[in-house]
Design a protein around this motif. Structure first.
Motif, short mmCIF file in Angstrom:
data_model
loop_
_atom_site.label_atom_id
_atom_site.label_comp_id
_atom_site.label_asym_id
_atom_site.label_seq_id
_atom_site.Cartn_x
_atom_site.Cartn_y
_atom_site.Cartn_z
N ALA A 164 0.84 -1.25 0.12
CA ALA A 164 -0.06 0.10 -0.14
C ALA A 164 0.88 1.20 -0.05
O ALA A 164 0.73 2.17 -0.92
CB ALA A 164 -0.80 0.10 1.16
N GLY A 165 1.92 1.10 0.85
CA GLY A 165 2.73 2.39 0.90
C GLY A 165 3.43 2.80 -0.40
O GLY A 165 3.62 3.84 -0.84
N ASP A 166 4.11 1.72 -0.96
CA ASP A 166 4.79 1.78 -2.33
C ASP A 166 3.95 2.37 -3.42
O ASP A 166 4.20 3.07 -4.33
CB ASP A 166 5.21 0.35 -2.70
CG ASP A 166 6.87 0.29 -1.93
OD1 ASP A 166 7.15 1.05 -1.30
OD2 ASP A 166 7.59 -0.96 -2.27
N THR A 167 2.52 1.66 -3.31
CA THR A 167 1.80 2.07 -4.65
C THR A 167 1.34 3.45 -4.25
O THR A 167 1.06 4.25 -5.37
CB THR A 167 0.50 1.19 -4.73
OG1 THR A 167 0.97 -0.31 -4.57
CG2 THR A 167 -0.07 1.15 -5.71
N ALA A 168 1.15 4.01 -3.07
CA ALA A 168 0.86 5.49 -2.78
C ALA A 168 1.97 6.22 -3.30
O ALA A 168 1.80 7.26 -3.83
CB ALA A 168 0.85 5.52 -1.15
N ARG A 169 3.39 5.87 -3.21
CA ARG A 169 4.34 6.73 -3.69
C ARG A 169 4.27 6.68 -5.23
O ARG A 169 4.73 8.03 -5.92
CB ARG A 169 5.74 5.97 -3.25
CG ARG A 169 6.01 5.87 -1.67
CD ARG A 169 7.23 5.59 -1.39
NE ARG A 169 7.47 5.39 0.17
CZ ARG A 169 7.07 4.48 0.79
NH1 ARG A 169 6.54 3.29 0.39
NH2 ARG A 169 7.35 4.40 2.12
N TYR A 170 3.94 5.61 -5.79
CA TYR A 170 3.65 5.78 -7.37
C TYR A 170 2.55 6.78 -7.88
O TYR A 170 2.72 7.33 -8.70
CB TYR A 170 3.43 4.18 -7.60
CG TYR A 170 2.87 4.04 -8.97
CD1 TYR A 170 3.76 4.23 -10.04
CD2 TYR A 170 1.71 3.57 -9.55
CE1 TYR A 170 3.57 3.96 -11.66
CE2 TYR A 170 1.27 3.28 -10.74
CZ TYR A 170 1.94 3.57 -11.68
OH TYR A 170 1.64 3.48 -12.94
N LEU A 171 1.57 6.53 -6.90
CA LEU A 171 0.35 7.44 -7.52
C LEU A 171 0.67 9.02 -7.17
O LEU A 171 0.55 9.87 -7.96
CB LEU A 171 -0.82 7.20 -6.50
CG LEU A 171 -1.63 6.08 -6.63
CD1 LEU A 171 -2.98 6.05 -5.74
CD2 LEU A 171 -1.82 5.85 -8.00
N ARG A 172 1.59 9.36 -6.03
CA ARG A 172 1.95 10.49 -5.78
C ARG A 172 3.01 11.20 -6.89
O ARG A 172 2.75 12.35 -7.43
CB ARG A 172 2.99 10.41 -4.37
CG ARG A 172 3.47 11.97 -4.26
CD ARG A 172 4.00 12.05 -2.80
NE ARG A 172 5.19 10.79 -2.72
CZ ARG A 172 5.95 10.65 -1.68
NH1 ARG A 172 5.49 11.15 -0.52
NH2 ARG A 172 6.80 9.85 -1.54
N MET A 173 3.63 10.16 -7.55
CA MET A 173 4.32 10.66 -8.67
C MET A 173 3.63 10.80 -9.84
O MET A 173 3.64 12.01 -10.67
CB MET A 173 5.40 9.55 -8.86
CG MET A 173 6.27 9.67 -10.47
SD MET A 173 5.35 9.28 -11.66
CE MET A 173 5.16 7.55 -11.44
N MET A 174 2.52 10.22 -9.94
CA MET A 174 1.80 10.47 -11.25
C MET A 174 0.88 11.82 -11.11
O MET A 174 0.37 12.31 -12.18
CB MET A 174 0.62 9.19 -11.20
CG MET A 174 1.24 7.89 -11.78
SD MET A 174 1.86 7.96 -13.62
CE MET A 174 0.39 8.70 -14.48
N MET A 175 0.85 12.31 -9.86
CA MET A 175 0.11 13.56 -9.65
C MET A 175 0.88 14.86 -9.25
O MET A 175 0.33 15.73 -8.87
CB MET A 175 -0.97 13.25 -8.40
CG MET A 175 -2.06 12.17 -8.56
SD MET A 175 -3.33 12.44 -7.58
CE MET A 175 -2.29 11.57 -6.04
N ASN A 176 2.35 14.52 -9.18
CA ASN A 176 3.22 15.70 -8.58
C ASN A 176 3.17 16.89 -9.57
O ASN A 176 3.74 17.96 -9.21
CB ASN A 176 4.43 15.22 -8.08
CG ASN A 176 5.27 14.65 -9.07
OD1 ASN A 176 4.97 14.87 -10.40
ND2 ASN A 176 6.25 13.82 -8.74
N GLY A 177 2.87 16.40 -11.00
CA GLY A 177 3.00 17.70 -11.68
C GLY A 177 4.50 18.03 -12.09
O GLY A 177 4.89 19.21 -12.95
N ARG A 178 5.49 17.36 -11.83
CA ARG A 178 6.90 17.38 -12.10
C ARG A 178 7.51 16.53 -13.09
O ARG A 178 6.90 15.39 -13.40
CB ARG A 178 7.68 17.54 -10.83
CG ARG A 178 7.05 18.23 -9.55
CD ARG A 178 8.30 18.60 -8.59
NE ARG A 178 8.06 17.17 -7.70
CZ ARG A 178 7.19 17.15 -6.55
NH1 ARG A 178 6.75 18.14 -6.08
NH2 ARG A 178 7.46 15.78 -5.87
#
Length: 471
Positions: A251-265
């Motif tokens: 869950a924690g790793d996949t959340a990091r993946y989602l965060r990257m997809m949404m960071n706009g960077r």
């Protein structure tokens, strides 16, 4: 593979600004877990750069080891988004053209019916390969590192069920082929590419590709069994399933993946590339981007995953930078032993959406009970036929009697076809594949087909046994 219904998530309504607190999510999960035999669940919520995690239950039913945020689960078809991301990395590196035919990169497709399919069409599930084709496998899947190559070559020899670009059809074949594209163009095995180009840079330390040789402890998958759940025999997935459903993560790793997809960077993919993935792949597929299902009204992107023993979902609203992932180590049952309310409830609360009402639950229960009753009815009918054997034998005396004696045989043959072929195909799988996901339902379908035929043959055998009728 079998998919958790995307339509249920699409029914969720407009977005508000903030989701439920961690405590509220814990309370909701505690209540839901008391209503389902699901062994365990892990979840994580992304809010900007912050990640909040939670977990409940056990790694294996009846065991003592608890599920945590670092417990690996098989992601199932969420893996497709990782494969799509890898392809987009190769696009940005100038090594792949989205609108080039796959035969340009994979010589085994040259001169074949599928050779003109473009990379974009594969990503958007508009290649023409059907769901059933995607869930079919060659008799010999190959072994070792060449497994993905072997399977891709097999698909190269299959004619797509539909004209490329004509219609949307979710198919695992598309992403298996893309997995081979990554190996050829990226010049390394699929597991190595995902590990070095995605997991490593994102700090996904507990994630790996199933079937690549790793044997880390992970949650035990469970399948429905007449209202309860039982553990699956095999853990994880084969390497041949990796590009479309074989990534294992927490869950924690996949959340990091989602965060990257949404960071706009710009990081492992440019911000523009990420945005491109979250736009419709073509006019023929407004609800699917490049590896992600889309809901334009909400501005949301999501993907579900269903594997033998696991149901998962990851959803995000990029404009709000909010996302949530829910991982369960149990396949939802058909009417009973379901975990739909738990998964959709967590999504709704984390993203502050009203949860859609599941109006089909009662009908699913009724259908399952009817299917469970069918073999019992046929057993009783066989006993009844023997008890009334004298009346059956008299049917040979006239045409109407002969018709009533013989008609059940073709009728039961048709029922057997419905149970063994038609119903599984409605799920896009064969009966043997359905058994991996819904073993209780597959058993009832097979029992209904066999006992229906046994009843019809028994009636005939009895009717033509003994002395012929007189009078």
């Amino acid at each position: 593979m079998l998919r958790f219904s995307a339509m249920l998530f699409c029914l969720l309504a407009l977005v508000a600004s903030a989701g439920a607190s961690a405590g509220e999510l814990d309370t909701f999960v505690d209540a839901q877990m008391e209503r389902t035999p699901l062994p365990g669940v892990a979840w994580a919520v992304v809010d900007g750069d912050a990640i909040t995690t939670g977990a409940h239950g056990k790694i294996e039913a009846g065991g003592n080891a608890a599920v945590t945020e670092d417990t690996p689960f098989l992601l199932g078809s969420i893996s497709k988004s990782f494969t799509a991301l890898a392809v987009m990395q190769l696009v940005e590196a100038g090594k792949v053209d989205l609108d080039a035919p796959i035969a340009r990169y994979l010589p085994e497709f040259a001169g074949k019916p599928a050779g003109a399919i473009t990379v974009r069409q594969l990503l958007g599930h508009i290649s023409g390969y059907s769901t059933l084709q995607g869930n079919s496998t060659p008799d010999d899947s190959g072994t070792g590192a060449a497994t993905i190559a072997h399977r891709a070559a097999w698909y190269a020899d299959q004619s797509p069920a539909y004209a490329p670009g004509a219609r949307w059809a979710y198919s695992n074949a598309n992403y298996l082929i893309l997995g081979r594209l990554i190996e050829v163009v990226g010049r390394m095995p699929y597991p190595d590419y995902i590990t070095t180009k995605i997991f490593g840079p994102l700090g996904m330390e507990h994630s790996f590709v199933s079937g690549a040789g790793e044997r880390r402890a992970m949650a035990r998958g469970h399948t429905p069994w007449f209202g309860s759940m039982r553990p699956v025999a095999a853990q994880g997935a084969t390497l041949a399933s990796a590009p479309q459903g074989g990534i294992v993560s927490t869950a924690g790793d996949t959340a990091r993946y989602l965060r990257m997809m949404m960071n706009g960077r710009d990081d492992i993919l440019s911000a523009a590339g990420k945005a491109r993935m979250l736009q419709p792949a073509s006019e023929a597929t407004p609800g699917y981007g490049l590896g992600w299902m889309l809901d334009g009204a909400e501005g949301s992107a999501y993907h579900t995953g269903t594997s033998p023993g696991f149901d998962t979902i990851a959803a995000m609203i990029p404009a709000k930078r909010r996302g949530v992932v829910v991982l369960t180590n149990g396949s939802s049952g058909m009417g009973f032993a379901e975990s739909t309310d738990l998964r959709l409830g967590l999504i709704a609360r984390a993203l502050d959406l009203p949860q859609a009402e599941d109006t089909g639950a009662t009908m699913r229960k009724a259908n399952f009970l009817a299917l469970a009753a069918a073999p019992v009815i046929f057993l009783l009918a066989i006993i009844w036929a023997w008890w009334k054997r004298g009346a059956l034998r008299t049917k040979r005396a006239n045409r109407f009697g002969l018709f009533s004696l013989w008609f059940p045989l073709p009728a039961m043959a048709a029922l057997a076809w419905v149970c063994i072929a038609l119903i599984p195909q409605l799920f896009g799988v064969s009966l043997s594949t359905l058994r991996e996901y819904q073993p209780d339902m597959a058993l009832l379908l097979l029992a209904t087909a066999v006992l229906g035929l046994v009843w019809a043959v028994t009636r005939l055998a009895i009717g033509y046994s003994g002395r012929p009728p007189t009078g």
